[in-house]
Design a protein around this motif. Structure first.
Motif, PDB file in Angstrom:
ATOM      1  N   LEU A 231       0.827  -1.205   0.000  1.00 47.79           N
ATOM      2  CA  LEU A 231       0.000   0.000   0.000  1.00 47.79           C
ATOM      3  C   LEU A 231       0.860   1.253   0.000  1.00 47.79           C
ATOM      4  N   ALA A 232       1.918   1.246   0.806  1.00 48.09           N
ATOM      5  CA  ALA A 232       2.813   2.415   0.859  1.00 48.09           C
ATOM      6  C   ALA A 232       3.498   2.634  -0.483  1.00 48.09           C
ATOM      7  N   ILE A 233       3.921   1.539  -1.135  1.00 39.10           N
ATOM      8  CA  ILE A 233       4.577   1.658  -2.443  1.00 39.10           C
ATOM      9  C   ILE A 233       3.608   2.233  -3.476  1.00 39.10           C
ATOM     10  N   CYS A 234       2.366   1.726  -3.482  1.00 39.76           N
ATOM     11  CA  CYS A 234       1.369   2.220  -4.433  1.00 39.76           C
ATOM     12  C   CYS A 234       1.064   3.697  -4.207  1.00 39.76           C
ATOM     13  N   ARG A 235       0.957   4.108  -2.954  1.00 34.81           N
ATOM     14  CA  ARG A 235       0.681   5.523  -2.655  1.00 34.81           C
ATOM     15  C   ARG A 235       1.838   6.394  -3.135  1.00 34.81           C
ATOM     16  N   ASN A 236       3.074   5.965  -2.883  1.00 28.61           N
ATOM     17  CA  ASN A 236       4.243   6.753  -3.306  1.00 28.61           C
ATOM     18  C   ASN A 236       4.293   6.889  -4.820  1.00 28.61           C
ATOM     19  N   ARG A 237       3.997   5.801  -5.527  1.00 29.81           N
ATOM     20  CA  ARG A 237       4.030   5.853  -6.996  1.00 29.81           C
ATOM     21  C   ARG A 237       2.933   6.770  -7.538  1.00 29.81           C
ATOM     22  N   LEU A 238       1.759   6.719  -6.913  1.00 30.98           N
ATOM     23  CA  LEU A 238       0.689   7.610  -7.342  1.00 30.98           C
ATOM     24  C   LEU A 238       1.062   9.066  -7.087  1.00 30.98           C
TER      25      LEU A 238
END
Length: 424
Positions: A231-238
């Protein structure tokens, strides 16, 4: 309806029919027996008179002092053949000794003397005593009927309760049983095979439910923990993609929506992870805290965040609420209730927090009336759906209170939601 009451009702109806039939049969049999006794005495009296008449002896007086009377009347042969040889009836007769009319049993018989002449002999005996006897029999039958009915019902109820006692013990244990809590062992010794098997089946199912509950908690905890990093990785990429200046406005709006969804999933994941840690008893470090001070530390932040809603906040301290508690859990408990009071409020509404030595009460203006107090502390229950709400805030607060030997209750009063934390 309780099983005992249903059993008593059905036994009562069955006994009512059976005993009523028995009472009627017994009463008729007794009355017939009484009539037979009276008829036998009349037959003996009439035979004595006929024997004297046929022997040419002097007949006894019409009234022999016992109120029995007789009448001997000559009749024609034709009349004799047209009438019954012997007949019985109940009628009223005049008693010479008493000079009054009374009910009597009357026997009429036809006989022929040695000269071939026919006579009709009528003998009678007063039946007042028989009527009194019938009344007495009826009264005693009714008394015995009612007494017997109640005695049978009471004995059956006592025997049922006595024999079903293991079932009541088991039901009481099941009422107190709570999955995930320390429960008292089942003490239900019985020599009845069916109840022993039932006890064993219940214990097996309880152990199985405990295992499933532990597995569920472990799964939620592990899943929530493992999901945090993706979830943290997806948020950072977004967030990195949203910084791209070449994006069109529609594309940026879609990315913002996706980011908001990930934020919601992240909050939900953190809440589930927190609940799992609370259920697993991982917050073991405690210290003496003043909930007054913990609450004051976060009041300013929430007031600033929700300032645009013009909600009036009032804190009334009538005492200091001190407790030995984990500080992180105390913070989560108070901030959840404080956030709940702001989120589920109306613009220009009111929040009143009252603190005493034994209680902390959060009172806020209601939006749409009372909530369902039976389900409000269940996970994912939402009385009035708010955007971004996970439905776990009050469930977390309730779990913390139960873990820390506090009680959290809800009531609706004068157009306001009231949540009360109380020391046990």
């Amino acid at each position: 309806m309780k099983l005992l009451y249903r059993l008593i009702l059905r036994i009562s109806l069955a006994l009512l029919v059976i005993l009523t039939g028995w009472a009627v049969f017994f009463y008729v049999a007794m009355i017939n027996e009484v009539n037979d006794e009276v008829d036998d005495s009349l037959e003996d009296y009439s035979e004595a008179i006929i024997m004297r008449a046929l022997a040419g002896e002097e007949l006894p007086s019409v009234n022999n002092g016992s109120n029995n009377q007789y009448y001997l009347t000559p009749i024609s042969e034709a009349d004799a053949h047209s009438r019954e040889q012997i007949s019985y009836k109940d009628s009223m007769i005049y008693i010479l000794e008493k000079a009054e009319t009374e009910p009597a049993r009357i026997l009429t018989t036809i006989f022929k003397d040695a000269n071939g002449h026919y006579h009709a002999l009528t003998v009678s005996t007063p039946s007042i005593e028989k009527m009194d006897l019938k009344k007495a029999i009826l009264e005693w039958i009714i008394l015995l009927y009612v007494a017997l009915l109640f005695m049978i019902i009471l004995i059956n109820a006592w025997l049922f309760y006595r024999n079903m006692r293991p079932l009541y013990v088991l039901l009481n244990w099941l009422d107190k049983y709570r999955i995930g809590h320390v429960n008292e062992p089942l003490q239900n010794d019985t020599s009845i095979t069916e109840f022993r098997k039932l006890n064993e089946a219940v214990i097996r199912n309880a152990e199985r439910n405990e295992q499933l509950f532990e597995q569920q908690k472990q799964f939620i905890g592990n899943a929530s923990h493992e999901i945090q990093t993706p979830l943290a990785i997806c948020r950072n990429r977004l967030e990195m993609m949203m910084e791209d200046e070449s994006l069109s406005e529609p594309q940026l709006e879609e990315l913002v929506k996706a980011h908001q969804t990930l934020e919601y999933i992240t909050r939900l994941n953190k809440s589930l992870l927190l609940l799992t840690k609370i259920d697993n008893g991982q917050f073991v470090e405690t210290s003496e805290l003043s909930l007054n001070e913990v609450l004051k530390h976060y009041l300013t932040d929430y007031t600033e965040v929700y300032a645009y809603r013009n909600i009036t906040l009032e804190v009334v301290e009538k005492g200091v609420f001190r407790i030995e508690m984990n500080e992180s859990l105390a913070t989560v408990l108070l901030t959840n209730l404080l956030k709940n009071a702001f989120v589920h409020n109306v613009d220009e509404g009111d929040i009143r927090i009252e603190i005493t030595e034994q209680n902390v009460e959060f009172r806020n203006t209601a939006v749409d009336g009372a909530l369902d107090s039976a389900h409000i502390f269940e996970r994912f229950y939402q009385g009035n759906k708010k955007e971004g709400s996970t439905g776990l805030g009050l469930a977390i607060a309730d779990s913390i209170c139960r873990l820390q030997h506090l009680r959290l209750t809800y009531r609706y009063e004068e157009g306001a939601h009231c949540f009360l934390i109380t020391k046990l």
